[in-house]
Every structure is written in C-alpha cells, then in structure tokens.
Design an enzyme around this catalytic site. Structure first.
Site, short mmCIF file in Angstrom:
data_model
loop_
_atom_site.label_atom_id
_atom_site.label_comp_id
_atom_site.label_asym_id
_atom_site.label_seq_id
_atom_site.Cartn_x
_atom_site.Cartn_y
_atom_site.Cartn_z
N ASP A 12 -23.08 12.88 -6.08
CA ASP A 12 -24.18 12.53 -5.17
C ASP A 12 -23.72 11.32 -4.35
O ASP A 12 -23.24 10.32 -4.92
CB ASP A 12 -25.43 12.21 -6.00
CG ASP A 12 -26.71 12.23 -5.17
OD1 ASP A 12 -26.75 11.51 -4.15
OD2 ASP A 12 -27.64 12.94 -5.55
N ILE A 13 -23.84 11.40 -3.02
CA ILE A 13 -23.37 10.29 -2.19
C ILE A 13 -24.36 9.11 -2.15
O ILE A 13 -24.04 8.06 -1.64
CB ILE A 13 -23.02 10.73 -0.74
CG1 ILE A 13 -24.19 11.45 -0.08
CG2 ILE A 13 -21.77 11.59 -0.71
CD1 ILE A 13 -23.99 11.65 1.43
N VAL A 27 -33.40 18.70 -0.95
CA VAL A 27 -32.40 19.66 -0.47
C VAL A 27 -32.69 21.00 -1.15
O VAL A 27 -32.71 21.08 -2.38
CB VAL A 27 -30.96 19.18 -0.78
CG1 VAL A 27 -29.96 20.23 -0.31
CG2 VAL A 27 -30.69 17.83 -0.10
N HIS A 83 -30.14 22.54 -7.41
CA HIS A 83 -29.13 21.64 -7.98
C HIS A 83 -29.70 20.97 -9.21
O HIS A 83 -30.90 20.71 -9.31
CB HIS A 83 -28.65 20.60 -6.97
CG HIS A 83 -29.76 19.90 -6.25
ND1 HIS A 83 -30.46 20.49 -5.21
CD2 HIS A 83 -30.31 18.67 -6.41
CE1 HIS A 83 -31.38 19.65 -4.77
NE2 HIS A 83 -31.32 18.54 -5.50
N MET A 84 -28.78 20.72 -10.15
CA MET A 84 -29.14 19.98 -11.35
C MET A 84 -28.46 18.62 -11.25
O MET A 84 -27.25 18.54 -10.99
CB MET A 84 -28.69 20.74 -12.59
CG MET A 84 -29.48 20.42 -13.83
SD MET A 84 -29.00 21.47 -15.21
CE MET A 84 -30.07 22.85 -14.95
N HIS A 85 -29.25 17.55 -11.41
CA HIS A 85 -28.71 16.19 -11.40
C HIS A 85 -28.20 15.85 -12.79
O HIS A 85 -28.90 16.08 -13.78
CB HIS A 85 -29.82 15.19 -11.07
CG HIS A 85 -30.44 15.33 -9.72
ND1 HIS A 85 -30.09 14.53 -8.65
CD2 HIS A 85 -31.40 16.17 -9.25
CE1 HIS A 85 -30.82 14.87 -7.59
NE2 HIS A 85 -31.63 15.85 -7.92
#
Ligand code: 5GP
Length: 142
Positions: A34-35, A99, A103-105
């Site tokens: 993750d940016i 987004v 997605h999984m963080h």
C-alpha cells in the site's frame, strides 16, 4: 450493486498499466505494498479474477485471496518483527471501500502502536522499496 469497473486502479496494476511494489504473485493473486500504509509493511492482496468486493467474488476466488493473505502475514511477521497482524477487507463505500477491486489488507502491528488513519500519508518510495525487499526475502524463506 454497481458493475465491476475494469478501469479501477488495481485492475490497471494487474494489467501492468500502473506501477506497484509487487511482493508476491501466483496463478490467482498478486500482493503489493500500500503506497499510503497504515503501518510499516501494509500490503494488499488482490485476486486476478475481476471482483468488486466480498459481495460479488466467487467463493473459490476469495479463498485464493485468503491463502495469499495468510502467506503475506507469515512473511510480514518475520520481515517487520511484528507482534501481531490486522487483516481487513472493506466492501462498498458504506463498508469503507475506496478502490473497487477486491483487496485484503495485511497490516503488521507492534505493541502499543496504533494504525494511521487510512490514506493519510504517502510513504517515501525508498522506504517502500526497502520494505518490499524485506518482505520478498521473508517470503522466499517461508
Ligand atoms: P479500501 O478503503 O478500498 O479498502 O483501501 C484502498 C487502499 O488502497 C488504501 O489503503 C489506499 O492507501 C490504497 N491505495 C490507493 N491508491 C493506491 C495506489 O495507487 N497504489 C497502491 N499500492 N495503493 C493504493
């Protein structure tokens, strides 16, 4: 529910049209940093299959993401000497999603250190490069 939009930013990353700090790839998922990390080493695991979120993904595709997140968590514990791990998946705007490609963080955690607010700070590219290198090495050592 709104239809999947193939022009979302993570779809562009999947197609190689937009750069990322990729740390892992198999036939079903990719994982990249993750940016705007909420913790050092914050990583996102996404399916190659197009899916908006938990509400439209096929069970088997979600299982691949979960397996990927498990692998990233194991490696991140070593790479970042984490005390714990926070795994999160947000679905739809009301669920906190920004987004719209599932997605999984995976967020490595340290005792008595809180999460930064979401998308509050863009990380220095050098730090992201170093963290990607550490995570890739830890994944290779699993
Ligand atoms: P969501 O709220 O949808 O679950 O989280 C979206 C995440 O994507 C946020 O943590 C945000 O920092 C991250 N993000 C947004 N744009 C980009 C990008 O261009 N590249 C990467 N690697 N992460 C992004």
């Amino acid at each position: 529910m709104t239809a999947y939009d193939p022009n979302n930013i993570f779809a562009k990353i999947l197609r190689g049209e937009f750069p990322c700090y990729k740390v892992y790839e198999d036939d079903h998922v990719i994982a990249f940093l993750d940016i705007m990390p909420r913790t050092p080493g914050h990583t996102l695991v996404i399916p190659k299959a197009p899916a908006r979120n938990i509400l439209d993904i096929a069970q088997e595709d979600f299982a691949h993401v979960a397996r990927g997140a498990h692998k990233i968590a194991q490696a991140a514990k070593q790479a970042f000497q984490a005390d714990g791990m926070t795994i999160a998946q947000y679905s739809e705007a009301s669920g906190g999603q920004v987004v719209f490609h599932l997605h999984m963080h995976v967020m490595p955690r340290h005792d008595n250190v809180g999460l930064l607010p979401a998308a509050s700070r863009k990380e220095d590219p050098k730090v992201l490069e170093d963290n990607a290198t550490k995570l890739i090495a830890a994944l290779a050592a699993l």
